[in-house]
Design a protein around this motif. Structure first.
Motif, mmCIF file in Angstrom:
data_model
loop_
_atom_site.group_PDB
_atom_site.id
_atom_site.type_symbol
_atom_site.label_atom_id
_atom_site.label_comp_id
_atom_site.label_asym_id
_atom_site.label_seq_id
_atom_site.Cartn_x
_atom_site.Cartn_y
_atom_site.Cartn_z
ATOM 1 N N ASP A 1 -2.979 43.683 1.432
ATOM 2 C CA ASP A 1 -3.159 45.037 0.885
ATOM 3 C C ASP A 1 -1.814 45.715 0.638
ATOM 4 N N MET A 2 -0.916 45.665 1.646
ATOM 5 C CA MET A 2 0.368 46.345 1.506
ATOM 6 C C MET A 2 1.261 45.653 0.485
ATOM 7 N N LEU A 3 1.331 44.333 0.549
ATOM 8 C CA LEU A 3 2.194 43.592 -0.375
ATOM 9 C C LEU A 3 1.735 43.759 -1.818
ATOM 10 N N GLU A 4 0.426 43.678 -2.041
ATOM 11 C CA GLU A 4 -0.107 43.781 -3.395
ATOM 12 C C GLU A 4 0.091 45.180 -3.962
ATOM 13 N N THR A 5 -0.185 46.194 -3.141
ATOM 14 C CA THR A 5 -0.019 47.573 -3.602
ATOM 15 C C THR A 5 1.436 47.871 -3.921
ATOM 16 N N THR A 6 2.337 47.438 -3.052
ATOM 17 C CA THR A 6 3.763 47.661 -3.269
ATOM 18 C C THR A 6 4.250 46.949 -4.527
ATOM 19 N N ALA A 7 3.791 45.721 -4.722
ATOM 20 C CA ALA A 7 4.245 44.923 -5.866
ATOM 21 C C ALA A 7 3.832 45.537 -7.198
ATOM 22 N N ARG A 8 2.753 46.292 -7.219
ATOM 23 C CA ARG A 8 2.268 46.880 -8.478
ATOM 24 C C ARG A 8 3.100 48.081 -8.920
ATOM 25 N N THR B 1 10.544 57.253 0.818
ATOM 26 C CA THR B 1 9.146 56.870 0.605
ATOM 27 C C THR B 1 8.595 56.001 1.725
ATOM 28 N N HIS B 2 9.404 55.737 2.756
ATOM 29 C CA HIS B 2 9.013 54.782 3.798
ATOM 30 C C HIS B 2 8.788 55.504 5.119
ATOM 31 N N PHE B 3 7.571 55.473 5.620
ATOM 32 C CA PHE B 3 7.242 56.232 6.811
ATOM 33 C C PHE B 3 8.077 55.825 8.019
ATOM 34 N N ASP B 4 8.347 54.534 8.166
ATOM 35 C CA ASP B 4 9.068 54.082 9.355
ATOM 36 C C ASP B 4 10.536 54.466 9.328
ATOM 37 N N LEU C 1 5.416 62.224 4.839
ATOM 38 C CA LEU C 1 4.872 60.879 5.016
ATOM 39 C C LEU C 1 4.161 60.755 6.350
ATOM 40 N N THR C 2 3.092 59.976 6.383
ATOM 41 C CA THR C 2 2.353 59.699 7.604
ATOM 42 C C THR C 2 2.025 58.212 7.654
ATOM 43 N N ARG C 3 1.683 57.734 8.828
ATOM 44 C CA ARG C 3 1.266 56.338 8.945
ATOM 45 C C ARG C 3 0.011 56.087 8.114
ATOM 46 N N ALA C 4 -0.924 57.015 8.136
ATOM 47 C CA ALA C 4 -2.177 56.832 7.414
ATOM 48 C C ALA C 4 -1.961 56.739 5.906
ATOM 49 N N SER C 5 -0.933 57.420 5.407
ATOM 50 C CA SER C 5 -0.696 57.430 3.961
ATOM 51 C C SER C 5 0.403 56.455 3.540
ATOM 52 N N GLN C 6 0.834 55.587 4.440
ATOM 53 C CA GLN C 6 1.966 54.706 4.145
ATOM 54 C C GLN C 6 1.736 53.873 2.887
ATOM 55 N N ILE C 7 0.550 53.314 2.751
ATOM 56 C CA ILE C 7 0.284 52.431 1.616
ATOM 57 C C ILE C 7 0.313 53.190 0.293
ATOM 58 N N GLN C 8 0.152 54.502 0.331
ATOM 59 C CA GLN C 8 0.170 55.309 -0.888
ATOM 60 C C GLN C 8 1.590 55.541 -1.418
ATOM 61 N N HIS C 9 2.584 55.315 -0.568
ATOM 62 C CA HIS C 9 3.963 55.642 -0.952
ATOM 63 C C HIS C 9 4.901 54.439 -0.973
ATOM 64 N N GLU C 10 4.522 53.327 -0.379
ATOM 65 C CA GLU C 10 5.419 52.173 -0.314
ATOM 66 C C GLU C 10 5.758 51.692 -1.721
ATOM 67 N N GLN C 11 7.029 51.367 -1.942
ATOM 68 C CA GLN C 11 7.470 50.928 -3.272
ATOM 69 C C GLN C 11 8.626 49.945 -3.128
ATOM 70 N N PRO C 12 8.772 49.032 -4.094
ATOM 71 C CA PRO C 12 9.675 47.882 -3.914
ATOM 72 C C PRO C 12 11.162 48.182 -3.983
#
Length: 312
Positions: free
Chosen positions: A117-124, A171-174, A191-202
């Motif tokens: 989920d995270m890798l695919e979303t980030t890659a797009r 853009t990175h929560f950590d 940024l929050t842990r719950a919304s991390q996948i919404q903001h991750e970018q390559p």
């Protein structure tokens, strides 16, 4: 749906049977590559030395040098005469040798799904290259103490002035979660842990470093050549991360990227872009492997190949 036991060999995973000479050669070549990359660092670490740049890849990620040093063929391969692997997590004795167990693959289904989920979303997403590494500056903004026992290159007041002169675009929560309290509201997004996948970018250096984390946490399912490639890129990203930071690391041989200047920001973007380009290729490779593994783990409860090409 394919019938259990008649699946064709995976186009991604290595389903070969390796003789003792073959797998030992690959193992030894892997160890030589690690030694060429971080051998002096590992020697110093064994003597108790600390390193403010490289240590991060082991302390922050709760990783160990063994995660990089230890060779794994990845899921699908059978190692002949490899009883030494039976003491390692995830391996089992099988007909013809030792392999990563199908039961272990199924056990890691949730972790594989989260990675996909995270890798695919980030890659797009397109890479965003306008952060200039200011996350490290935001971690010491208006703070009494620094995160490393290293002096600030511009001093506390100069560091604060840099943060106040430019927008924060992390853009990175950590990374964001370590911002000081005064710095957090300055970021353009909360940024929050719950919304991390919404903001991750390559384009993010830390998202690229996380490729190594996915590899070692999914071992021994993922082959070690990919783990080492991701670790080497994480090391490169960490190098830029700290050269662009507010810390003065010149005594350790790290020349600063002076992101407080236009020339420094341009230099940062060039290096960040090059790292992101390699990261996108590795992310694609890791995503393909994780997707294939997840498919094997979930369809028919895991599937076996006949004899020499088993996927277990």
């Amino acid at each position: 749906m394919e019938t259990l036991g008649v699946r064709s060999p995976s186009p991604v995973l290595d389903a070969s049977v390796l003789t003792p000479a073959e797998w030992r050669s690959r193992r030894d070549e892997h160890r030589r590559a690690v030694d060429a990359l971080i051998g002096p660092y590992l020697d110093a670490r064994r003597r108790g030395a600390r390193h403010p740049v490289i240590d991060f890849l082991f302390t922050y990620y709760s990783s160990r040098p063994a995660h990089v040093l230890r060779w794994h063929p990845g899921y699908g391969a059978i190692l002949e005469g490899a009883d030494e692997f039976l003491g390692l997590r995830g391996y089992e004795q099988a007909e013809g040798g030792v392999r990563v167990a199908e039961a272990y693959l199924r056990h890691r289904t949730d972790a594989l799904a989260a990675a996909v989920d995270m890798l695919e979303t980030t890659a797009r997403r397109p890479a965003r290259l306008g952060c200039f590494g200011l996350h490290e500056w935001a971690m010491v903004y208006r703070a009494d103490d620094t995160r490393h026992d290293v002096p600030l290159r511009l001093g506390p007041a100069g560091t604060d002035a840099v943060v106040e002169s430019m927008p924060l675009r992390c853009t990175h929560f950590d990374a964001f979660r370590f911002f000081t309290d005064p710095a957090r509201p300055r970021n353009d997004t909360t940024l929050t842990r719950a919304s991390q996948i919404q903001h991750e970018q390559p384009g993010c250096l830390h998202a690229t470093m996380d490729l190594y984390r996915y590899c070692f946490t999914l071992a021994p399912l993922v082959p070690s050549d990919l783990t080492l490639d991701c670790f080497a890129l994480a090391l490169r990203a960490r190098d830029l991360d700290m050269r662009a930071s507010p810390y003065d690391l010149r005594d350790l041989g790290y020349e600063p990227v002076r992101i407080e200047t236009p020339a420094g920001r341009a230099e940062y973007v060039r290096e960040q872009s090059a790292i992101a380009e390699v990261g996108m290729r590795l992310r694609s490779r890791l995503l393909t492997i994780c997707t294939e593994l997840m498919d094997l783990a979930t369809v028919c409860g895991g599937r076996r190949l006949p004899s020499a090409v088993t996927d277990e």
